[in-house]
Design an enzyme around this catalytic site. Structure first.
Site, PDB file in Angstrom:
ATOM      1  N   ILE A   5       0.829  -1.202   0.000  1.00 36.92           N
ATOM      2  CA  ILE A   5       0.000   0.000   0.000  1.00 36.92           C
ATOM      3  C   ILE A   5       0.863   1.252   0.000  1.00 36.92           C
ATOM      4  O   ILE A   5       0.399   2.337  -0.372  1.00 36.92           O
ATOM      5  CB  ILE A   5      -0.967   0.028   1.201  1.00 36.92           C
ATOM      6  N   ASP A   6       2.141   1.129   0.390  1.00 37.46           N
ATOM      7  CA  ASP A   6       3.025   2.293   0.479  1.00 37.46           C
ATOM      8  C   ASP A   6       3.463   2.800  -0.886  1.00 37.46           C
ATOM      9  O   ASP A   6       3.942   3.926  -1.001  1.00 37.46           O
ATOM     10  CB  ASP A   6       4.277   1.964   1.296  1.00 37.46           C
TER      11      ASP A   6
END
EC number: 2.7.1.90
Length: 428
Positions: free
Chosen positions: A142-143
């Site tokens: 998700i980063d």
């Protein structure tokens, strides 16, 4: 034609809303390829491989595999944070033994930069030891920090688009809270995930591309002091009377009593204090330019497992990345990660390709400096242009039974263990 060899797929690191759709894309593609036999999942990542805990995915019903599309996080096959280090020779020996015992010819690892390091080490180990294993990586984080800052290795990682959509929605709703409650609570501090990189908090800007909401965004890679934030918050309060402040969980504002995982990464949700609470405490202690107090909202891991806010674009692309990985494996293209690249042209389209694992293993993309505004309190329109297509325009279709989500329910079909019990080296 040679007899097909079996495949192990495993997941590592923090999950995402769409990680299981990469798993689904891989399984649904691989089961139709003649080169690949039984498909197993390492139960809880590489730890499951070391412990010889292999879940038979080929034996699962097609309906349950299909439901992985709308099943978030990693509950179906598990994940881990176990790092294979160079000196752990017993672990590498054990992996070879498990591969041989179960006729494994393909190993696919779904995860972020640390996971690509594991996939790379397994692929290299196989080459060095003359073991016929194809090692493939499948991107997930998700980063959005896997790869390069020029976006030539990978444009974005599966999982990011959904978390960006989550934050776009959260800020829209938080703005209604702040607008309604501002006489008593004029400042609402929101904390987004992101240890060192600001792609997640930056997505808050998607909630207000016309910049009408009083909002400041502080990214972890752009240093700022509490004194600066306090002054900037009060300047905006004098102008607008209220304010939403979005901060990265990794923004360095003082000691939060941080804890570390086995990769050496800070576990912010396990630390003694959060950046958001530290900032709220300081703002209230130093005083606001208007009456009332600052408050904090910290969604925590909900932002990486909430399927209701998943991006349909992200879901489709996660599937495509898994599908590409299966095709690379069957073609014997060991040592690569499947990747997503943005196609040239006026509209938004992507293509799936491959990138050598050594180029993405332990990589850490940085947020482009030219996407941060000159005052350091926001992101530019160029970032919005990059990110907007990733969040999609539709809600995911989640089947419901008696008001509850119908998620995948895989059966515990584990292969027979053929080797002695084993405790991973780092756990002894």
């Amino acid at each position: 034609m040679a007899s097909p060899k079996n495949m192990i797929v495993a997941q590592s690191g923090g999950p995402s809303p769409v990680i299981n759709n990469s798993l689904r894309g891989l399984v649904e593609t691989a089961r139709d390829l003649p080169e690949i036999g039984t498909i197993y999942a390492g139960w809880h990542g590489i730890e499951g491989v070391l412990k010889e805990e292999l879940l038979n995915l080929s034996g699962q019903s097609p309906e349950e595999i299909a439901l992985l599309r709308v099943t978030p996080a990693a509950g179906s096959v598990g994940t881990c944070r176990y790092k294979l280090k160079e000196h752990q020779n017993e672990d590498f020996d054990r992996i070879v033994e498990v591969f041989k015992a179960h006729n494994i010819g393909y190993f696919c690892y779904i995860g972020g930069n640390d996971s690509m390091d594991t996939a790379n080490k397994v692929a290299q180990m196989a080459t060095e030891r003359g073991v016929d294993i194809v090692g493939i990586g499948v991107p997930k984080t998700i980063d959005n920090d896997v790869g390069d800052s020029e976006f030539k290795l990978i444009d974005h990682t599966p999982g990011y688009g959904s978390t960006a959509r989550y934050w776009m929605s959260m800020v829209q709703m938080a703005n209604e809270e702040n607008r309604g409650s501002c006489p008593a609570d004029p400042v609402l501090v929101l904390q987004a995930m992101g240890r060192k990189i600001g792609f997640i908090p930056a997505a808050a800007r998607l909630a207000d591309p016309q910049r009408k909401i009083p909002m400041q965004i502080y990214l972890a890679e752009n240093p700022v002091s509490i004194e600066q934030i306090h002054a900037q918050v009060n300047d905006q309060l004098k102008k607008d009377g209220r304010l939403i402040v979005v901060v990265s969980e990794g923004l360095s504002l003082g000691d939060i009593g941080e804890t570390k995982d086995s990769f050496g990464h800070t576990q912010f949700s396990s630390s003694q204090l959060t950046v958001a609470q530290l900032l709220v405490n300081e703002l209230n202690q130093r005083g606001l330019a208007v009456k009332g107090a600052a408050r904090a909202n910290i969604p925590g891991t909900d932002q990486r497992h909430n399927i209701a806010y998943a991006s349909t674009v992200d879901l489709d692309e996660a599937y495509g990345a898994g599908q590409k990985a299966a095709l690379l494996a069957a073609a014997g293209e060991s040592g690569y990660m499947s990747t997503i690249l943005r196609a040239e042209g006026p509209g938004y389209n992507v293509r799936y390709d491959k990138v050598p694992l050594p180029e993405v293993a332990n990589s850490e993309r940085t947020f482009p400096k030219n996407w941060i505004t000159a005052d350091g309190m926001d992101v530019t329109d160029d970032f919005v242009k990059y990110c907007k297509p990733l969040v999609g325009n539709d809600w995911p279709s989640i089947p419901m039974i008696n008001g509850r989500m119908r998620l995948a329910q895989l059966q515990p079909l584990f292969s027979d263990q053929k080797l002695p019990k084993y405790v991973p080296q780092a756990d002894r």
